[in-house]
Motif scaffolding. Sequence first.
Motif, PDB file in Angstrom:
ATOM      1  N   ALA A   1     -28.911  58.373 -60.645  1.00 20.44           N
ATOM      2  CA  ALA A   1     -28.526  57.103 -61.255  1.00 20.44           C
ATOM      3  C   ALA A   1     -27.164  56.638 -60.754  1.00 20.44           C
ATOM      4  CB  ALA A   1     -28.514  57.232 -62.778  1.00 20.44           C
ATOM      5  N   HIS A   2     -26.194  57.556 -60.669  1.00 18.29           N
ATOM      6  CA  HIS A   2     -24.875  57.085 -60.221  1.00 18.29           C
ATOM      7  C   HIS A   2     -24.856  56.815 -58.719  1.00 18.29           C
ATOM      8  CE1 HIS A   2     -23.998  61.539 -59.784  1.00 18.29           C
ATOM      9  NE2 HIS A   2     -23.465  61.102 -58.662  1.00 18.29           N
ATOM     10  N   LEU A   3     -25.749  57.473 -57.959  1.00 23.14           N
ATOM     11  CA  LEU A   3     -25.874  57.097 -56.549  1.00 23.14           C
ATOM     12  C   LEU A   3     -26.416  55.678 -56.441  1.00 23.14           C
ATOM     13  CD1 LEU A   3     -27.378  60.296 -54.851  1.00 23.14           C
ATOM     14  CD2 LEU A   3     -25.003  59.755 -55.387  1.00 23.14           C
ATOM     15  N   ALA A   4     -27.409  55.359 -57.266  1.00 23.69           N
ATOM     16  CA  ALA A   4     -27.999  54.023 -57.246  1.00 23.69           C
ATOM     17  C   ALA A   4     -26.977  52.956 -57.633  1.00 23.69           C
ATOM     18  CB  ALA A   4     -29.203  53.977 -58.188  1.00 23.69           C
ATOM     19  N   VAL A   5     -26.094  53.261 -58.577  1.00 17.79           N
ATOM     20  CA  VAL A   5     -25.057  52.305 -58.967  1.00 17.79           C
ATOM     21  C   VAL A   5     -24.230  51.903 -57.751  1.00 17.79           C
ATOM     22  CG1 VAL A   5     -22.880  52.088 -60.234  1.00 17.79           C
ATOM     23  CG2 VAL A   5     -24.896  52.982 -61.390  1.00 17.79           C
ATOM     24  N   SER A   6     -23.777  52.885 -56.988  1.00 17.01           N
ATOM     25  CA  SER A   6     -22.937  52.588 -55.830  1.00 17.01           C
ATOM     26  C   SER A   6     -23.720  51.915 -54.711  1.00 17.01           C
ATOM     27  CB  SER A   6     -22.285  53.883 -55.317  1.00 17.01           C
ATOM     28  OG  SER A   6     -21.337  54.374 -56.254  1.00 17.01           O
ATOM     29  N   VAL A   7     -24.963  52.349 -54.500  1.00 12.86           N
ATOM     30  CA  VAL A   7     -25.791  51.723 -53.468  1.00 12.86           C
ATOM     31  C   VAL A   7     -26.004  50.241 -53.773  1.00 12.86           C
ATOM     32  CG1 VAL A   7     -28.134  51.660 -52.515  1.00 12.86           C
ATOM     33  CG2 VAL A   7     -26.962  53.847 -52.774  1.00 12.86           C
ATOM     34  N   LEU A   8     -26.342  49.933 -55.019  1.00 11.85           N
ATOM     35  CA  LEU A   8     -26.602  48.539 -55.392  1.00 11.85           C
ATOM     36  C   LEU A   8     -25.328  47.705 -55.403  1.00 11.85           C
ATOM     37  CD1 LEU A   8     -29.267  49.170 -58.164  1.00 11.85           C
ATOM     38  CD2 LEU A   8     -29.641  48.073 -55.948  1.00 11.85           C
ATOM     39  N   ALA A   9     -24.219  48.295 -55.815  1.00 13.18           N
ATOM     40  CA  ALA A   9     -22.956  47.561 -55.780  1.00 13.18           C
ATOM     41  C   ALA A   9     -22.592  47.203 -54.342  1.00 13.18           C
ATOM     42  CB  ALA A   9     -21.848  48.396 -56.421  1.00 13.18           C
ATOM     43  N   ASP A  10     -22.766  48.138 -53.423  1.00  9.01           N
ATOM     44  CA  ASP A  10     -22.488  47.855 -52.013  1.00  9.01           C
ATOM     45  C   ASP A  10     -23.431  46.786 -51.467  1.00  9.01           C
ATOM     46  OD1 ASP A  10     -20.497  49.754 -52.027  1.00  9.01           O
ATOM     47  OD2 ASP A  10     -21.643  51.285 -50.964  1.00  9.01           O
ATOM     48  N   LEU A  11     -24.692  46.855 -51.871  1.00  8.83           N
ATOM     49  CA  LEU A  11     -25.692  45.887 -51.421  1.00  8.83           C
ATOM     50  C   LEU A  11     -25.305  44.466 -51.834  1.00  8.83           C
ATOM     51  CD1 LEU A  11     -28.811  45.832 -50.323  1.00  8.83           C
ATOM     52  CD2 LEU A  11     -29.331  45.525 -52.749  1.00  8.83           C
ATOM     53  N   ILE A  12     -24.880  44.301 -53.086  1.00  2.83           N
ATOM     54  CA  ILE A  12     -24.539  42.963 -53.582  1.00  2.83           C
ATOM     55  C   ILE A  12     -23.224  42.488 -52.971  1.00  2.83           C
ATOM     56  CG2 ILE A  12     -23.970  41.643 -55.659  1.00  2.83           C
ATOM     57  CD1 ILE A  12     -25.878  43.510 -57.195  1.00  2.83           C
ATOM     58  N   ARG A  13     -22.254  43.395 -52.851  1.00  2.00           N
ATOM     59  CA  ARG A  13     -20.979  43.013 -52.229  1.00  2.00           C
ATOM     60  C   ARG A  13     -21.188  42.497 -50.803  1.00  2.00           C
ATOM     61  NH1 ARG A  13     -18.981  48.064 -54.217  1.00  2.00           N
ATOM     62  NH2 ARG A  13     -17.641  47.804 -56.042  1.00  2.00           N
ATOM     63  N   ALA A  14     -22.126  43.107 -50.110  1.00  2.00           N
ATOM     64  CA  ALA A  14     -22.373  42.734 -48.715  1.00  2.00           C
ATOM     65  C   ALA A  14     -23.184  41.446 -48.597  1.00  2.00           C
ATOM     66  CB  ALA A  14     -23.098  43.873 -48.000  1.00  2.00           C
ATOM     67  N   GLY A  15     -23.559  40.840 -49.720  1.00  2.00           N
ATOM     68  CA  GLY A  15     -24.327  39.601 -49.689  1.00  2.00           C
ATOM     69  C   GLY A  15     -25.736  39.779 -49.169  1.00  2.00           C
ATOM     70  N   GLU A  16     -26.340  40.944 -49.438  1.00  2.00           N
ATOM     71  CA  GLU A  16     -27.663  41.252 -48.905  1.00  2.00           C
ATOM     72  C   GLU A  16     -28.793  41.003 -49.901  1.00  2.00           C
ATOM     73  OE1 GLU A  16     -26.453  44.614 -45.602  1.00  2.00           O
ATOM     74  OE2 GLU A  16     -26.815  45.288 -47.660  1.00  2.00           O
ATOM     75  N   VAL A  17     -28.504  40.296 -50.976  1.00  2.00           N
ATOM     76  CA  VAL A  17     -29.540  39.920 -51.939  1.00  2.00           C
ATOM     77  C   VAL A  17     -29.827  38.433 -51.753  1.00  2.00           C
ATOM     78  CG1 VAL A  17     -30.208  39.821 -54.363  1.00  2.00           C
ATOM     79  CG2 VAL A  17     -28.708  41.657 -53.563  1.00  2.00           C
ATOM     80  N   PRO A  18     -30.943  38.082 -51.138  1.00  2.00           N
ATOM     81  CA  PRO A  18     -31.224  36.662 -50.873  1.00  2.00           C
ATOM     82  C   PRO A  18     -31.489  35.895 -52.160  1.00  2.00           C
ATOM     83  CG  PRO A  18     -33.102  38.048 -50.269  1.00  2.00           C
ATOM     84  CD  PRO A  18     -31.976  38.986 -50.607  1.00  2.00           C
ATOM     85  N   GLU A  19     -31.014  34.668 -52.201  1.00  2.00           N
ATOM     86  CA  GLU A  19     -31.174  33.853 -53.404  1.00  2.00           C
ATOM     87  C   GLU A  19     -32.636  33.515 -53.677  1.00  2.00           C
ATOM     88  OE1 GLU A  19     -28.747  30.420 -53.338  1.00  2.00           O
ATOM     89  OE2 GLU A  19     -26.852  31.529 -53.223  1.00  2.00           O
ATOM     90  N   ASP A  20     -33.407  33.346 -52.623  1.00  2.00           N
ATOM     91  CA  ASP A  20     -34.809  32.964 -52.793  1.00  2.00           C
ATOM     92  C   ASP A  20     -35.751  34.140 -52.561  1.00  2.00           C
ATOM     93  OD1 ASP A  20     -34.262  33.237 -50.144  1.00  2.00           O
ATOM     94  OD2 ASP A  20     -35.351  31.437 -49.498  1.00  2.00           O
ATOM     95  N   GLY A  21     -35.219  35.359 -52.653  1.00  3.69           N
ATOM     96  CA  GLY A  21     -36.031  36.533 -52.408  1.00  3.69           C
ATOM     97  C   GLY A  21     -36.615  37.113 -53.684  1.00  3.69           C
ATOM     98  N   PRO A  22     -37.153  38.306 -53.593  1.00  2.07           N
ATOM     99  CA  PRO A  22     -37.733  38.956 -54.778  1.00  2.07           C
ATOM    100  C   PRO A  22     -36.658  39.282 -55.808  1.00  2.07           C
ATOM    101  CG  PRO A  22     -37.634  40.484 -52.925  1.00  2.07           C
ATOM    102  CD  PRO A  22     -37.260  39.142 -52.382  1.00  2.07           C
ATOM    103  N   GLU A  23     -37.097  39.474 -57.044  1.00  2.71           N
ATOM    104  CA  GLU A  23     -36.162  39.902 -58.085  1.00  2.71           C
ATOM    105  C   GLU A  23     -35.695  41.327 -57.802  1.00  2.71           C
ATOM    106  OE1 GLU A  23     -36.962  39.178 -62.191  1.00  2.71           O
ATOM    107  OE2 GLU A  23     -38.465  37.649 -61.705  1.00  2.71           O
TER     108      GLU A  23
END
Length: 448
Positions: free
Chosen positions: A268-290
């Motif tokens: 779980a804490h690995l996932a927290v850091s992975v997802l935080a890095d993903l969002i910081r890097a702008g890799e979540v598309p606005e029109d992509g999947p949830e």
Amino acid sequence: MTSETHRDVARRRVFYIPGYDPIHPRRYRELYRKESNAQAAISDYEVTMAPKPGGKTFGWTAEGRIDGKRTKARIDVLVWSDIVRRSMGKSIPATYRQLVQTSWVYIGTGALWRLMRLRKGPVIAALYPVGMLIAQALMALLVAVLAARALGWGLTGGFEAITGWLDARYPVPAGTPPVDYTVYAVARTVLMWALGGLVCWRMLTWFKHQDGRFFAYYLMHDYAFSARWMGANPPELEKRMSDFRATIARALQDPVDEVLVVGHSSGAHLAVSVLADLIRAGEVPEDGPELAFLSLGQVVPMVSFLPRAGRLRADLHYLSQRTELTWVDVTAPGDGCAFALCDPVAVSGVAPETGKRWPLVLSAAFTQTLSPARWKELRWRFFRLHFQYLCAFDRPGDYDYFRITAGPRTLARRFEARAPSKSRIDLPASKYTSMCHDADPPETALSA
């Protein structure tokens, strides 16, 4: 997170990040197969599995026919078991050195006492390998001393019998100087303690080989993994987490409706850091999947309460405010290995003053979602209960792992009307609250 939070899911990507586990990921595939069949029979739906298309990750596909809808899910295990196995390859003396170092880290930093104020269960679980390894050492020493003394008594008795027979058969003439038995005494002592040392080592080796029953070495290596780096991530784990992030980022470009990340236990804490890095890097598309994050049986405070966990604390603080994802944290008071109903952001002392959205803290309520007979069967099987989140419930409530991973509703939609558990713990308890986005330098790690 997109605005279409009410759309049905026809296709889903699921990424499962396991905890500190050296076992091959096929274990999770077989667990999913067995337990999804059991849950489907109980809840009157259908889940079928098949091999997944080729790729670098291990996984499978699942097709659910739930609530009259059909959903296809590709489930991948993000593997770090090789890193776990390397960290567990310690000799018996090295493991006892880990015991001393890890105990010193949690006691010396004051983390142990603060963790105990939250939940005694996981702290007792952390103390268990310390107590068990000490008990094993004391038992081995006791048996070694008894074996050495038995040998000493045997040698003494045998020597006295031989010298008595010789004195009777060959009397010593009057005036003969007494015989010096120093060499005998030294040889006797060396033989005694050589046998004692051999018995002690053999017993300790036997205990280690039986650790599949005792779990003392396994748990000691688990807690030592975080303690060695004082809460920071070792470089090879940071590299693997970067690979995880890239894999999830590619999935967010796929034509699917939801990308669900599941972090179990220390995953779980690995996932927290992975997802935080993903969002910081702008890799979540606005029109992509949830994008959704489900943390299960988390032990975040065991790491975030340590002095050099600034990276994790910063990621908790950041992720708790983001609109790009839905984060649901599920634990159960019956799970003695997890920090049940502890808001990992709040108890770590890094909740923002305003704008906190996540996580939604919910209880799997084992005493209610398992029948009395099933609860009685599992109640004292602590490690099995820690995996119950991935298993079937014979009295399922809102939490159903197979509806979440193979059903037609997104995580956001499934829990949109749920209030957080009234029993949740959200009071700051950590002594260390500094936050640092960059991974801490590894040079100050304890010796292996």
